[in-house]
Write a protein that holds these residues in place. Structure first.
Motif, PDB file in Angstrom:
ATOM      1  N   ARG A 222      75.801  41.266  37.152  1.00 54.60           N
ATOM      2  CA  ARG A 222      76.792  40.302  37.296  1.00 54.60           C
ATOM      3  C   ARG A 222      76.827  39.935  39.009  1.00 54.60           C
ATOM      4  O   ARG A 222      76.078  40.762  39.755  1.00 54.60           O
ATOM      5  CB  ARG A 222      78.163  40.748  37.139  1.00 54.60           C
ATOM      6  CG  ARG A 222      78.572  41.825  37.960  1.00 54.60           C
ATOM      7  CD  ARG A 222      80.217  42.574  37.450  1.00 54.60           C
ATOM      8  NE  ARG A 222      80.507  43.599  38.272  1.00 54.60           N
ATOM      9  CZ  ARG A 222      80.282  44.628  38.034  1.00 54.60           C
ATOM     10  NH1 ARG A 222      79.759  45.032  36.950  1.00 54.60           N
ATOM     11  NH2 ARG A 222      80.647  45.805  38.673  1.00 54.60           N
ATOM     12  N   ASP A 250      77.268  45.509  33.318  1.00 54.17           N
ATOM     13  CA  ASP A 250      78.665  45.571  32.502  1.00 54.17           C
ATOM     14  C   ASP A 250      78.066  45.904  30.807  1.00 54.17           C
ATOM     15  O   ASP A 250      78.679  45.182  29.922  1.00 54.17           O
ATOM     16  CB  ASP A 250      79.470  44.106  32.537  1.00 54.17           C
ATOM     17  CG  ASP A 250      80.198  44.224  33.744  1.00 54.17           C
ATOM     18  OD1 ASP A 250      80.605  45.151  34.478  1.00 54.17           O
ATOM     19  OD2 ASP A 250      80.288  43.067  34.260  1.00 54.17           O
ATOM     20  N   HIS A 271      78.977  45.166  25.508  1.00 54.78           N
ATOM     21  CA  HIS A 271      79.189  44.349  26.667  1.00 54.78           C
ATOM     22  C   HIS A 271      80.826  44.640  26.854  1.00 54.78           C
ATOM     23  O   HIS A 271      81.555  44.406  26.027  1.00 54.78           O
ATOM     24  CB  HIS A 271      78.687  42.977  26.817  1.00 54.78           C
ATOM     25  CG  HIS A 271      77.495  42.834  26.276  1.00 54.78           C
ATOM     26  ND1 HIS A 271      76.386  43.353  27.378  1.00 54.78           N
ATOM     27  CD2 HIS A 271      76.766  42.135  25.387  1.00 54.78           C
ATOM     28  CE1 HIS A 271      75.065  42.814  26.731  1.00 54.78           C
ATOM     29  NE2 HIS A 271      75.507  42.199  25.494  1.00 54.78           N
ATOM     30  N   ALA A 274      83.590  40.973  31.720  1.00 52.63           N
ATOM     31  CA  ALA A 274      82.872  40.489  33.137  1.00 52.63           C
ATOM     32  C   ALA A 274      83.606  41.342  34.075  1.00 52.63           C
ATOM     33  O   ALA A 274      84.782  41.332  34.397  1.00 52.63           O
ATOM     34  CB  ALA A 274      82.670  39.171  33.299  1.00 52.63           C
TER      35      ALA A 274
END
Length: 428
Positions: A222, A250, A271, A274
């Motif tokens: 990210r 993540d 996942h 975010a």
């Protein structure tokens, strides 16, 4: 919160230490740690020469350092892991040797399983920045990360404290390691390079040259991470899959470990939302559920695990119970009977207590208690679940709590034990 099977990248990433706001360096800056030591996770993770959140703590039993590879004078008094639970039990303590006020190696102590009282026994020297520790299933060999720019793992024979040697992981800032239940493979995670590695374990407990290394390249890290950051590498309770938690992407990666060749094949990804910044995954004893501590967004999540495929499904974020403006959950510990879970809250300086319900499928927050220390970097339960140990990095102490089997209540067991830059407590 989906999963997939995007390929990872083997042995080509040699990236330097990241410098973004959620990198180790940036994160330590947010926490206000001193610049001399590594910062996050022991019996967690951090980075070489860059953290030192813990202030100096004077060990009451610190012997003179011995030459590299040799135990200190008092290390031979290390307690025998095979001793009955009614007598003193072994306790090993991780630190940063490169930190100002840090330790000289692996702290050696014992604890009373009834009262929780810790007694210092000395130091195993010759191991640099041993910020995370694990023991072989046979109890004969201790393994430590060397959390430095050139990551490595080291084996120590416990019968006499002899350092059996170290092996490079091929990555940077090795922050976590675990032993596969079969006892033949050591798994390690490199925070700085976002890679995981496998090393063979000989009959003597010594380590061989690594058999595989995988760098997490997909999904892309990210914004601000400047690379992946592998935080943990563990085996699922069924033994069929090994899982790696990556803070920077993540993502929790599931691999199949070839137990003959020591090689990894990715089979699934899970996942988080975010920016969650997953740190550590802890399985429920039933094996169908696990609990994920997300340090960046101050949450935990219940995860469903499918043993046949290795697939993890991450549930909704839940509260850590923290009241502080800034809190960075470190990891969870689950009682052996699977009824209660505990979470270390760094920043809030508390331990959260959860009731585990629906055979592991639900966590219900019951409240928090002060950890009686500063920045609880790692927690661990004694094998019988009767005591909880919290390694408090900034205060340089280890707090011990008695665990009430009836309601999971925590009761402080005496004054915290002084241990320089305490980042890992491993009770056997």
């Amino acid at each position: 919160m989906g999963s997939g099977t995007e390929a990872t990248h083997r042995d080509s990433s040699r990236s330097g230490r990241p410098g973004g706001p959620w990198s180790r360096r940036g994160f330590v800056g947010l926490l206000g740690g001193a610049a001399a030591a590594s910062a996050l996770a022991g019996c967690g993770s951090g980075g070489d020469g860059d953290g030192g959140d813990g202030g100096p703590a004077k060990s009451p039993d610190a012997p003179q350092a011995a030459p590299p590879g040799q135990p200190s004078a008092s290390a031979s008094t290390a307690p025998d892991p095979s001793r009955s639970s009614t007598g003193p039990r072994p306790l090993y303590l991780g630190t940063y040797t490169s930190a100002e006020g840090g330790g000289k190696g692996i702290g050696v102590a014992s604890y009373d399983p009834a009262s929780g009282r810790i007694t210092g026994r000395g130091t195993l020297t010759g191991v640099q920045d041993p910020s995370y520790l694990a023991v072989h299933p046979d109890g004969a060999t201790l393994y430590a990360v060397n959390e430095r720019e050139r990551g490595a793992v080291t084996a120590v024979r416990l019968s006499d404290g002899k350092v059996l040697g170290g092996r490079p992981t091929g990555g940077a800032h090795t922050c976590h390691l675990s032993v596969h239940p079969g006892g033949r493979w050591l798994l390690s995670a490199d925070y700085g390079s976002g890679s995981v590695a496998v090393h063979p374990i000989a009959a003597s407990g010594a380590l061989g040259e690594r058999t595989d290394r995988v760098t997490h390249s997909r999904p892309a890290p990210r914004s601000g991470q400047q690379g992946p950051h592998a935080h943990q590498f563990i085996t699922a309770p069924d033994g069929g899959h090994v899982l790696a938690v990556d803070f920077g992407t993540d993502t929790v990666y599931s691999y199949r470990l070839d137990e003959r060749a020591g090689t990894l094949t990715e089979v699934a990804q899970a996942h988080t939302r975010a920016g969650a910044g997953p740190r550590h995954l802890t399985f429920h004893p039933g094996g169908r559920y696990a609990y994920l501590a997300d340090e960046a967004d101050d949450t935990v999540a219940v995860c469903a695990y499918e043993a046949s495929s290795g697939r993890l499904t991450i549930g909704r974020p839940q509260s850590t119970g923290a009241k502080a403006d800034s809190n960075y959950p470190a990891q969870l510990a689950v009682t052996p009977d699977g009824r209660y879970a505990f979470l270390a809250n760094r920043g809030d300086n508390t331990l959260a207590r959860y009731a585990v319900e629906a055979d592991g499928a639900r966590l219900r927050l019951l409240g928090t208690v002060p950890v009686e220390g500063d920045f609880p970097r790692q927690i661990a339960l004694s094998p019988d679940g009767g005591l909880l140990f919290a390694a408090n990095q900034r205060s340089g102490t280890v707090s011990v709590f008695g665990v009430d089997g009836a309601d999971g209540g925590l009761r402080l067991a005496g004054e915290p034990f002084a241990s320089p830059v305490a980042v890992c407590a491993l009770p056997l």
